[in-house]
Scaffold this motif. Structure first.
Motif: not given
Length: 270
Positions: A171, A175-177, A180-182, A186
């Motif tokens: 995570y 990262g979210r981009t 792996f939004e949370s 993850s």
């Protein structure tokens, strides 16, 4: 009168719960056949074309198997001194779940059309679990799993900590981009990667993320061997020592040593 009933219960217990007599083996074989046929009936009934053509036949067969297994359930309760202990045991609950759907359909309004009743009807396939009661190999496996439970629990706690750590690490790296939004998402990715399932719905995009993912996949193959080795060692030890097919007449527990004269769970004489 009580002594006569005790003799009857002892004989009934010997036939139903044990497999070291001719009558006990015959009872087990008959149940194996009935369980197999009932499960095949459930499977075939789910096929629309078969259900449309042979629906009445399937219904009659289901009631036949339900009545037979109901009689078996009552006899099992009579054969043990503590019926409630059997009722709440694993196989006691399996027996009950196999019987419940057919009886519930009698009282549910529009029974076979309700989703809840359809779910209960699917519980009939729990009968397949009853097969484990009648094979010494299954008893050996259950005994080995019980003996290994502490090691297996420690292993899964280690695995849980590992996937939480790896999921949190990915995570931070991806990262979210990159999907792996949370952290929970993850961790989900870490679980399917460690177990080598790899659905592919979430994949790392950075070079560091791909390196870590590769290491996790390789680690996954090594991890798979750990619980297998634990259970295999326990099975080998149990096979050398041997496991008796006798069940305790008081608590109905199995898995005693071949030379055991008393139940190791409640102390009752075998």
């Amino acid at each position: 009168m009580s002594s006569r009933f005790e003799r009857f219960r002892h004989r009934l217990h010997e036939i139903i719960f044990e497999a070291d007599t001719w009558a006990g083996r015959a009872f087990d074989v008959a149940l194996l056949v009935l369980i197999g046929l009932s499960v095949v009936t459930v499977i075939l009934e789910s096929v629309p074309s078969f259900h449309h053509r042979y629906g009445l036949l399937f219904l009659r067969a289901e009631w036949f198997f339900t009545l037979i297994f109901s009689i078996e359930y009552v006899l099992r309760l009579l054969a043990v001194r503590r019926p409630l202990r059997y009722v709440f045991s694993f196989f006691g609950l399996v027996d009950l779940m196999a019987l419940l759907p057919t009886y519930v359909s009698l009282f549910a309004v529009g029974g076979y059309e309700l989703l809840a009743v359809r779910i209960l009807r699917l519980m009939r396939v729990f009968r397949i679990l009853k097969l484990g009661e009648y094979t010494s190999a299954a008893e050996l496996l259950m005994y080995s799993l019980r003996e290994s439970r502490a090691k297996i629990i420690v292993f899964f706690l280690f695995l849980l900590g590992l996937v939480i750590t790896l999921g949190s690490l990915m995570y931070v790296i991806e990262g979210r981009t990159n999907g792996f939004e949370s952290i929970p998402l993850s961790i989900y990715w870490a679980v399917i990667t460690v177990t080598t399932v790899g659905y592919g719905d979430i994949v790392p995009s950075t070079a560091l993320g791909k390196i870590i993912a590769t290491l996790i996949m390789i680690l996954g193959y090594a991890i798979i061997a750990v619980p297998t080795g634990i259970v295999t060692v326990s099975i080998a030890r149990a096979a050398q020592r041997g496991v008796s097919t006798q069940a305790c007449p008081n608590c109905s527990r199995q898995g005693h040593d071949p030379d055991a004269r008393f139940c190791k769970y409640c102390g009752e004489k075998l």
